[in-house]
Design a protein around this motif. Structure first.
Motif, PDB file in Angstrom:
ATOM      1  N   UNK A 201      -7.003  -0.243  -5.105  1.00 53.92           N
ATOM      2  CA  UNK A 201      -5.722  -0.917  -5.311  1.00 53.92           C
ATOM      3  C   UNK A 201      -5.237  -1.587  -4.032  1.00 53.92           C
ATOM      4  N   UNK A 202      -5.371  -0.882  -2.919  1.00 51.66           N
ATOM      5  CA  UNK A 202      -4.932  -1.446  -1.630  1.00 51.66           C
ATOM      6  C   UNK A 202      -5.720  -2.710  -1.289  1.00 51.66           C
ATOM      7  N   UNK A 203      -7.003  -2.721  -1.606  1.00 44.92           N
ATOM      8  CA  UNK A 203      -7.828  -3.889  -1.308  1.00 44.92           C
ATOM      9  C   UNK A 203      -7.413  -5.102  -2.148  1.00 44.92           C
ATOM     10  N   UNK A 204      -6.869  -4.849  -3.329  1.00 46.67           N
ATOM     11  CA  UNK A 204      -6.490  -5.952  -4.227  1.00 46.67           C
ATOM     12  C   UNK A 204      -5.109  -6.495  -3.899  1.00 46.67           C
ATOM     13  N   UNK A 205      -4.119  -5.613  -3.741  1.00 48.14           N
ATOM     14  CA  UNK A 205      -2.732  -6.075  -3.601  1.00 48.14           C
ATOM     15  C   UNK A 205      -2.140  -5.825  -2.220  1.00 48.14           C
ATOM     16  N   UNK A 206      -2.863  -5.130  -1.357  1.00 51.51           N
ATOM     17  CA  UNK A 206      -2.344  -4.818  -0.028  1.00 51.51           C
ATOM     18  C   UNK A 206      -1.685  -3.453   0.005  1.00 51.51           C
ATOM     19  N   UNK A 207      -1.737  -2.774   1.135  1.00 51.02           N
ATOM     20  CA  UNK A 207      -1.197  -1.415   1.247  1.00 51.02           C
ATOM     21  C   UNK A 207       0.281  -1.306   0.886  1.00 51.02           C
ATOM     22  N   UNK A 208       1.058  -2.347   1.207  1.00 48.22           N
ATOM     23  CA  UNK A 208       2.492  -2.285   0.947  1.00 48.22           C
ATOM     24  C   UNK A 208       2.856  -2.329  -0.516  1.00 48.22           C
ATOM     25  N   UNK A 209       1.898  -2.690  -1.369  1.00 52.81           N
ATOM     26  CA  UNK A 209       2.159  -2.802  -2.801  1.00 52.81           C
ATOM     27  C   UNK A 209       1.606  -1.619  -3.594  1.00 52.81           C
ATOM     28  N   UNK A 210       1.194  -0.580  -2.907  1.00 51.73           N
ATOM     29  CA  UNK A 210       0.686   0.623  -3.572  1.00 51.73           C
ATOM     30  C   UNK A 210       1.568   1.803  -3.177  1.00 51.73           C
ATOM     31  N   UNK A 211       2.298   2.346  -4.136  1.00 53.54           N
ATOM     32  CA  UNK A 211       3.078   3.563  -3.906  1.00 53.54           C
ATOM     33  C   UNK A 211       2.148   4.760  -4.089  1.00 53.54           C
TER      34      UNK A 211
END
Length: 398
Positions: free
Chosen positions: A312-322
Motif C-alpha cells: 500500500x505504501x508503495x502505491x499511495x505513499x506512506x502518508x496515505x496509509x493509516x
C-alpha cells in the motif's frame, strides 16, 4: 499515486461492470446472476474457474511459473435487504434489495485485477480469485471453507479488502491483530406466571425479572471484564405483554455482543447465562438462555499485514496509509478464512460521499445506508493493490 496504466485504460469497462452489479443486487446465496457475470468475464479472459463452492461462489485460478506457492484474493458479492433511496440511472432495479455495503465495487475491483493478472503474469505461483457469496449474515466464507475451498485451492495466505466511508479516497487503513469484532446474538425468555395486573401477588411477573436481568447484565463489561479488553453488550429488543391490565407469562430480551477476543466472549456469555438463570430463580421464575456465535473476531496476521502495508505504501505513499487504524466493532466473515490461513484485511477509503451522481438519496454515504454508493474512483486503485500484492507475494525473486 502509482497506479498500473493498463488498469487505468480498462477503468471504464470495470466501472460499467460495477454499475451493472449495483443495478441488479442479489441477497446471500441468491447471487446467481452475479456469479454468472463473474464466471463469464473470467472465461472471456481465459481464466480457469471453479463454481459451486459455498453454493454460488466462484473461484478464478491464474497460474504462472513452476512455484507451488499460492495466495487467495477475496471479494464478496451479496447485497442487503434494503430499499434504495438513490434514483440515479444505476440504482437498484430490485425492490427491497440494494448494494449498500459496496460489494459490487469489491467484485469489480477483483475483476479488474484478474483482467490484468491474466495478461501480464508477472509472478511465480498461483493466484486464486475468490468471489464469495453471503457475507451479510450468511457466513458464506465458512460455507466455502466447508465445501473444500482450501483443499481444492491450496493457498499459503489469503487477503481481503473493504471500502471504508469517511476514510479519504486514495488512502488505506489497516492494523495488525484484531481489526473487526466478533458478531454474536442472544435471546433470553423469562418464564413467570401471568395474572391480573391488579393482583400481582397471584403471579410471577416476568417483566420485572427481565428488568433486573437487563440491569445486572450491564455490570458484566464494567465489573467482570478487564478494563483493557473491549466488549459491547447491547440489549436491542424487549418484548412482553399484550394488554395494560395483564401481567404476562413471558418476557424476552434480545440483543448482540461484540468482542475482539474469544476469551472475553467466553466470559461474557458465561456471566450472562449465570445472571439470567440465578436472577430468574431468585424471583421464582425460569430463564431460557440462547447465545449464538455468528462471526469470530477478524484478526490480521503480523507478517502478512507487514507485506500488505509495504504494498500500500508503495502505491499511495506512506502518508496515505493509516497503519494503526482504529478497529471497529463491526464484523466480517472473512474472519473465518483468517482462522484457517494467515492473511490480512484492509480498508480502502471511500470518501465522504461527494462522488455520488445526481439523484442520490439525502442520507449519508455510510455503509448499510439507503443513500450509499460505492466510489468508482477506487476501482483502479483497488485493482492495482490486488495486482501488486500478488506480484510481491509471489515475486519471482523470492
Amino acid at each position: 499515486m502509482q497506479l498500473i496504466e493498463p488498469i487505468l485504460q480498462n477503468q471504464e469497462e470495470i466501472r460499467r461492470i460495477r454499475r451493472e452489479l449495483h443495478a441488479h443486487p442479489e441477497l446471500c446465496y441468491e447471487e446467481h446472476r452475479t456469479a454468472d457475470l463473474v464466471a463469464q468475464r473470467l472465461a472471456e479472459w481465459n481464466i480457469p474457474l471453479l463454481r459451486g463452492l459455498g453454493t454460488t461462489g466462484v473461484v478464478g485460478i491464474i497460474r504462472n511459473g513452476d512455484s507451488k506457492r499460492a495466495l487467495g484474493l477475496r471479494a464478496d458479492m451479496d447485497a442487503l435487504p434494503l430499499q434504495e433511496l438513490n434514483t440515479f440511472p444505476h440504482a437498484s432495479t430490485h425492490p427491497g434489495k440494494m448494494h449498500a455495503c459496496g460489494h459490487d465495487g469489491h467484485t469489480a475491483m477483483l475483476l479488474g485485477a484478474a483482467h490484468y493478472l491474466a495478461r501480464h503474469r508477472n509472478f511465480d505461483g498461483t493466484v486464486y480469485l475468490i468471489f464469495q457469496p453471503a457475507e451479510e449474515g450468511g457466513a458464506g466464507a465458512a460455507r466455502m471453507i466447508a465445501d473444500g475451498l482450501f483443499e481444492q485451492c491450496p493457498m499459503d495466505a489469503v487477503f481481503g479488502m473493504h471500502n471504508w466511508p469517511g476514510l479519504a479516497v486514495g488512502s488505506f487503513g489497516v492494523v495488525p491483530g484484531p481489526m473487526m469484532a466478533s458478531s454474536n446474538e442472544f435471546k433470553v425468555t423469562i418464564r413467570g406466571k401471568g395474572c391480573h395486573a391488579a393482583q400481582p401477588h397471584k403471579g410471577t411477573d416476568p417483566v420485572m425479572v427481565a428488568v433486573q436481568v437487563a440491569q445486572a447484565w450491564q455490570t458484566i463489561v464494567s465489573r467482570n471484564c478487564n478494563p483493557l479488553d473491549a466488549a459491547v453488550l447491547s440489549i436491542t429488543q424487549i418484548h412482553a405483554g399484550s394488554a395494560t391490565n395483564i401481567i404476562p407469562d413471558e418476557a424476552t430480551l434480545v440483543g448482540t455482543v461484540r468482542t475482539f477476543d474469544i476469551g472475553v466472549l467466553d466470559l461474557v456469555e458465561q456471566r450472562m447465562r449465570e445472571i439470567a438463570g440465578h436472577t430468574a430463580a431468585a424471583f421464582g421464575a425460569e430463564a431460557d438462555f440462547c447465545f449464538k456465535r455468528n462471526y469470530p473476531p477478524l484478526v490480521n496476521h503480523e507478517r502478512e499485514t507487514a507485506l500488505a502495508t509495504q504494498v500500500m505504501r508503495a502505491i499511495v505513499g506512506p502518508g496515505q496509509v493509516q497503519e494503526r487504524i482504529e478497529p471497529t466493532m463491526g464484523s466480517e466473515d472473512f474472519a473465518f478464512m483468517l482462522q484457517q490461513k494467515p492473511g490480512c484485511y484492509v480498508f480502502i477509503g471511500n470518501g465522504e460521499g461527494a462522488h455520488r451522481d445526481g439523484g442520490h438519496g439525502l442520507g449519508p454515504c455510510n455503509l448499510h445506508n439507503p443513500s450509499y454508493d460505492f466510489n468508482d474512483e477506487l476501482l483502479p486503485l483497488g485493482a492495482t493493490y490486488w495486482v501488486r500484492l500478488a506480484e510481491t507475494y509471489l515475486s519471482k525473486e523470492s
